[in-house]
Design an enzyme around this catalytic site. Sequence first.
Site, short mmCIF file in Angstrom:
data_model
loop_
_atom_site.label_atom_id
_atom_site.label_comp_id
_atom_site.label_asym_id
_atom_site.label_seq_id
_atom_site.Cartn_x
_atom_site.Cartn_y
_atom_site.Cartn_z
N CYS A 135 -71.25 19.74 67.76
CA CYS A 135 -71.01 20.87 66.86
C CYS A 135 -69.54 21.19 66.96
O CYS A 135 -68.96 21.14 68.06
CB CYS A 135 -71.86 22.08 67.25
SG CYS A 135 -71.43 23.60 66.36
N HIS B 114 -68.00 23.87 66.97
CA HIS B 114 -67.69 25.02 67.83
C HIS B 114 -67.60 24.63 69.31
O HIS B 114 -66.90 25.30 70.08
CB HIS B 114 -68.77 26.10 67.69
CG HIS B 114 -68.75 26.86 66.41
ND1 HIS B 114 -69.12 26.31 65.21
CD2 HIS B 114 -68.42 28.15 66.15
CE1 HIS B 114 -69.03 27.23 64.26
NE2 HIS B 114 -68.60 28.36 64.81
N GLU C 52 -67.29 31.89 68.67
CA GLU C 52 -66.70 32.74 67.65
C GLU C 52 -66.26 34.10 68.21
O GLU C 52 -65.40 34.76 67.63
CB GLU C 52 -67.65 32.91 66.47
CG GLU C 52 -67.85 31.63 65.69
CD GLU C 52 -68.44 31.84 64.31
OE1 GLU C 52 -68.73 33.00 63.95
OE2 GLU C 52 -68.60 30.84 63.59
#
Length: 274
Positions: A192, A194, A157
């Site tokens: 995941c 991400h 992120e």
Amino acid sequence: MTSPSPTLPIGIFDSGIGGLSVLDAIAKRLPTEDLLYLGDTARLPYGTKSPETVARYAVQAAGHLVERGVKLLVIACNTASAHAIPALTAAFPEIEVIGVIEPGAQAAVAAAPSGRIGVLATESTVASGAYDRAIHALSPGADVRQQACSVFVALAEEGWIRGDAVEAAARRYIEPLLNHGRPRPEALVLGCTHFPLLRETIGAVAGPDIALVDSASTAAEAVAVALDADRLGNRAGAGRVKFMATDSASRFARVATIFLDRPVSPEDVEIVDL
């Protein structure tokens, strides 16, 4: 509701922003499809919620997408894929629901003939045992080794996808899966949404002999197969993408710019109330 039409968009839902890797994979695999993305950013993370709450939130978010009009639902969230798909299929029987766990498990089993599979995921996904169950349902004798990698989420992120800090984190997480006095895994699941952003570093640490299974690209392939089977593919034109979130258009846009590697402005994000 009437039967889904090929001209309707694909609905994609996540608890937040990580599912944009799934959206990106679908857009690249199916460039003529319109995509409608909803991130429930006001109520993330789902990983700390009970399974009953996760299912309730997922039905609410999916219901918003269905009201807008979609031909397929993609649950681009590992936690919701683990806990909410039965509730979603019951609530919306006319629309096919695809999660990220089953396609990833299928690809991992196919990539690991001897059944040695590592899973990198968040702490909540590892604790749920969802990948372990899905893999063993397909290959009962599989040797599944799981590792929680929560720091990867923050790195992705922030746009930290390579460099010394990222490599150090990858080594900390991956090396225990490789050095148990057992043969090395044949496949490593990026469990995941991400984690595909860190694929280059993860692959370098794992080594070329281990196949990386990307839960985003495997979900995109499952979507393509489902649309083809149901004759719902949109064959003409360039697909459009619509973003929705339940909180903070500015933060959504900032992280979306990282995930999609193209500018996304807050004005591109519609804030909705579930």
